[in-house]
Design a protein around this motif. Structure first.
Motif, PDB file in Angstrom:
ATOM      1  N   GLU A  69       0.816  -1.204   0.000  1.00 51.57           N
ATOM      2  CA  GLU A  69       0.000   0.000   0.000  1.00 51.57           C
ATOM      3  C   GLU A  69       0.857   1.265   0.000  1.00 51.57           C
ATOM      4  O   GLU A  69       0.385   2.331  -0.389  1.00 51.57           O
ATOM      5  CB  GLU A  69      -0.916   0.011   1.227  1.00 51.57           C
ATOM      6  CG  GLU A  69      -1.999  -1.066   1.190  1.00 51.57           C
ATOM      7  CD  GLU A  69      -2.976  -0.913   2.347  1.00 51.57           C
ATOM      8  OE1 GLU A  69      -2.930   0.142   3.024  1.00 51.57           O
ATOM      9  OE2 GLU A  69      -3.770  -1.843   2.580  1.00 51.57           O
ATOM     10  N   ILE A  70       2.092   1.141   0.435  1.00 49.64           N
ATOM     11  CA  ILE A  70       2.980   2.309   0.525  1.00 49.64           C
ATOM     12  C   ILE A  70       3.868   2.431  -0.708  1.00 49.64           C
ATOM     13  O   ILE A  70       4.022   3.513  -1.277  1.00 49.64           O
ATOM     14  CB  ILE A  70       3.847   2.215   1.793  1.00 49.64           C
ATOM     15  CG1 ILE A  70       2.964   2.150   3.040  1.00 49.64           C
ATOM     16  CG2 ILE A  70       4.821   3.391   1.879  1.00 49.64           C
ATOM     17  CD1 ILE A  70       3.713   1.828   4.316  1.00 49.64           C
ATOM     18  N   VAL A  71       4.470   1.311  -1.145  1.00 44.14           N
ATOM     19  CA  VAL A  71       5.459   1.366  -2.229  1.00 44.14           C
ATOM     20  C   VAL A  71       4.916   0.853  -3.561  1.00 44.14           C
ATOM     21  O   VAL A  71       5.566   1.029  -4.591  1.00 44.14           O
ATOM     22  CB  VAL A  71       6.724   0.570  -1.850  1.00 44.14           C
ATOM     23  CG1 VAL A  71       7.355   1.154  -0.596  1.00 44.14           C
ATOM     24  CG2 VAL A  71       6.420  -0.911  -1.657  1.00 44.14           C
ATOM     25  N   GLY A  72       3.766   0.203  -3.535  1.00 40.10           N
ATOM     26  CA  GLY A  72       3.180  -0.313  -4.773  1.00 40.10           C
ATOM     27  C   GLY A  72       3.327  -1.819  -4.913  1.00 40.10           C
ATOM     28  O   GLY A  72       4.298  -2.411  -4.437  1.00 40.10           O
ATOM     29  N   ASP A  73       2.357  -2.427  -5.578  1.00 41.68           N
ATOM     30  CA  ASP A  73       2.374  -3.880  -5.777  1.00 41.68           C
ATOM     31  C   ASP A  73       3.582  -4.337  -6.578  1.00 41.68           C
ATOM     32  O   ASP A  73       4.116  -5.425  -6.348  1.00 41.68           O
ATOM     33  CB  ASP A  73       1.095  -4.330  -6.503  1.00 41.68           C
ATOM     34  CG  ASP A  73      -0.146  -4.186  -5.633  1.00 41.68           C
ATOM     35  OD1 ASP A  73      -0.010  -4.208  -4.398  1.00 41.68           O
ATOM     36  OD2 ASP A  73      -1.239  -4.044  -6.198  1.00 41.68           O
ATOM     37  N   ASP A  74       4.026  -3.519  -7.539  1.00 42.59           N
ATOM     38  CA  ASP A  74       5.121  -3.945  -8.415  1.00 42.59           C
ATOM     39  C   ASP A  74       6.410  -4.157  -7.635  1.00 42.59           C
ATOM     40  O   ASP A  74       7.166  -5.098  -7.912  1.00 42.59           O
ATOM     41  CB  ASP A  74       5.333  -2.928  -9.540  1.00 42.59           C
ATOM     42  CG  ASP A  74       5.563  -1.515  -9.027  1.00 42.59           C
ATOM     43  OD1 ASP A  74       5.125  -1.206  -7.899  1.00 42.59           O
ATOM     44  OD2 ASP A  74       6.175  -0.712  -9.758  1.00 42.59           O
ATOM     45  N   VAL A  75       6.676  -3.311  -6.629  1.00 43.94           N
ATOM     46  CA  VAL A  75       7.890  -3.454  -5.828  1.00 43.94           C
ATOM     47  C   VAL A  75       7.828  -4.736  -5.013  1.00 43.94           C
ATOM     48  O   VAL A  75       8.796  -5.524  -4.981  1.00 43.94           O
ATOM     49  CB  VAL A  75       8.079  -2.233  -4.903  1.00 43.94           C
ATOM     50  CG1 VAL A  75       9.260  -2.456  -3.959  1.00 43.94           C
ATOM     51  CG2 VAL A  75       8.287  -0.968  -5.714  1.00 43.94           C
TER      52      VAL A  75
END
Length: 434
Positions: A35-41
């Motif tokens: 939720e903070i850095v994104g699903d891709d990371v």
């Protein structure tokens, strides 16, 4: 057998561990970070970790509290476990003499002309040899942190007659741009046998290092207690508990009491700004670490320089300052200072920026990666300049707000713990070819 299998093959067969003190940590699930850095990371982390599933990873340092390395490992090791690595964290056993020597080594490697003698070298090697004689573990990756552990690999080879298994990595967190040469000359033959080295900046890499070098910046944990959101009511209560007025402007520096953090210069800068902002308060807060015997000396020097001034607050973990209190101080501050004279990275800079508080930092080392001059704060060269920039910002609340918002986004993209884990996984992938 493919390369990925070769990384995992011994994970289920090894039982004996080194006789080093284990730091107990659990697991820290990776999913909430999406939720903070994104699903891709998070997806890339999971994919890279799957290639290493079951690999046994050991981090070794000298203390489990009071320093930036310990803070990093309290997040990195549990996150590593959550994605399938068999990760551990252990401590070398030191002594008062040993830690006095390693503190001198730390200062010398950062450029101070310290006293450095053959007797000091003997103390260092003798204590590390004791640790080496207890070695019995087998790992796929061993990460030795900072000068305290730098001699361990070579000494294990000497006392056992063979090189221990796995890929050995020396992780240096300090600024090696201008080391005091007698200290660097002593450590060089002990760090060169490592399979890989990790530094924070290219400019920190010593001459003559021919093995694999990775540049990995330290990172903060946005879900750790030091960085989680806390209410204004909680912040106010914590400040009032230390007799700090929450309704008056505050500037703080959070760091060890250490010559490189320049607490005397911070007090001087504060006094310059206070001449135009008479309600200003200063918080200087830090932990006393077990491997830093000089801490109280520099605390007392700062106390003497404070000269009884009621609006300067010198605080340590001995007065109950922990992660929640630091969180409150950084959120309450109008501006955070990190006026280091040398700095490997400075986690407190990212901590403050994550809380949308601009930072005035020394124009050195890893601070330059975090403070974008004029955008997330200011880089300064002297107490005078620091005080002038502080006074400037205190007169411009809109500028403080703009810098704070840009600072948080800069940290989100570059300096969160998911990025730290990902970069270690990339290094492990490269070292094993998986």
């Amino acid at each position: 057998m493919d390369r990925a299998s070769s990384v995992r093959v011994t994970a289920g067969t090894r039982r004996k561990s080194p006789g080093l003190e284990l730091v107990p940590v659990g697991e820290k699930p990776i999913e909430p970070y999406a939720e903070i850095v994104g699903d891709d990371v998070v997806e890339e982390i999971v994919e890279r970790a799957a290639r290493l599933k079951g690999a046994r990873v050991l981090h070794i340092n000298a203390t489990a509290f009071g320093g930036g390395v310990a803070e990093l490992l309290y997040t990195l090791v549990p996150l590593s476990r959550s994605v399938g690595l068999d990760a551990e964290w252990r401590l070398i056993r030191g002594s008062d003499d040993f830690f006095h020597v390693t503190k001198s080594a730390h200062n010398g490697l950062q450029g101070m002309e310290v006293v450095w003698t053959e007797h000091m070298e003997e103390i260092y090697l003798s204590k590390l040899e004791e640790n080496a004689r207890e070695w019995g573990g087998e790992y796929d990756f061993v990460v030795c942190h900072d000068p305290q552990t730098a001699g361990l690999l070579r000494l294990i080879e000497e006392v056992t007659g063979k090189r221990p298994s796995g890929q050995w990595i020396w992780r240096c967190h300090i600024d090696l741009t201008r080391p005091y040469q007698p200290v660097m000359d002593f450590f060089r033959p002990y760090i060169t046998p490592f399979d890989a080295h990790v530094y924070t900046l290219d400019e920190f890499v010593p001459e003559g290092i021919d093995n694999k070098v990775a540049i990995i910046t330290p990172c903060i944990d946005p879900l750790g207690s030091k960085n989680l959101w806390i209410s204004r009511l909680t912040i106010r209560s914590i400040l009032e508990g230390y007799r700090i007025d929450p309704d008056r402007p505050i500037v703080c520096q959070i760091s060890r009491f250490d010559p490189w953090k320049d607490p005397i210069g911070v007090i001087d800068a504060y006094r310059i700004a206070k001449s135009s902002h008479p309600d200003l308060q200063l918080i200087l807060a830090g932990s006393m670490a077990s491997d830093d015997p000089e801490g109280w000396h520099y605390f007392n020097a700062a106390e003497e320089h404070r000269a009884g001034e009621a609006d300067i607050f010198l605080l340590t973990n001995m007065q109950g300052v922990g992660n929640t209190q630091v969180n409150a101080f950084q959120r309450a501050a109008d501006v955070v200072i990190q006026k280091s004279l040398r700095e490997g990275f400075g986690l407190t800079v990212s901590e403050a920026l994550w809380k949308e508080t601009p930072v005035i930092g020394g124009n050195v080392g890893g601070i330059k990666l975090q403070v974008i001059d004029g955008r997330t704060g200011f880089l300064v060269e002297s107490p005078q300049e620091c005080g002038e920039k502080l006074a400037y910002l205190l007169s411009r609340p809109d500028e403080i707000e703009r810098m704070g918002k840009e600072g948080k986004e800069h940290v989100r993209k570059n300096f969160l713990s998911t990025n730290y884990l990902l970069n270690y996984l990339k290094l492990f992938n490269e070292l094993t070819g998986v």
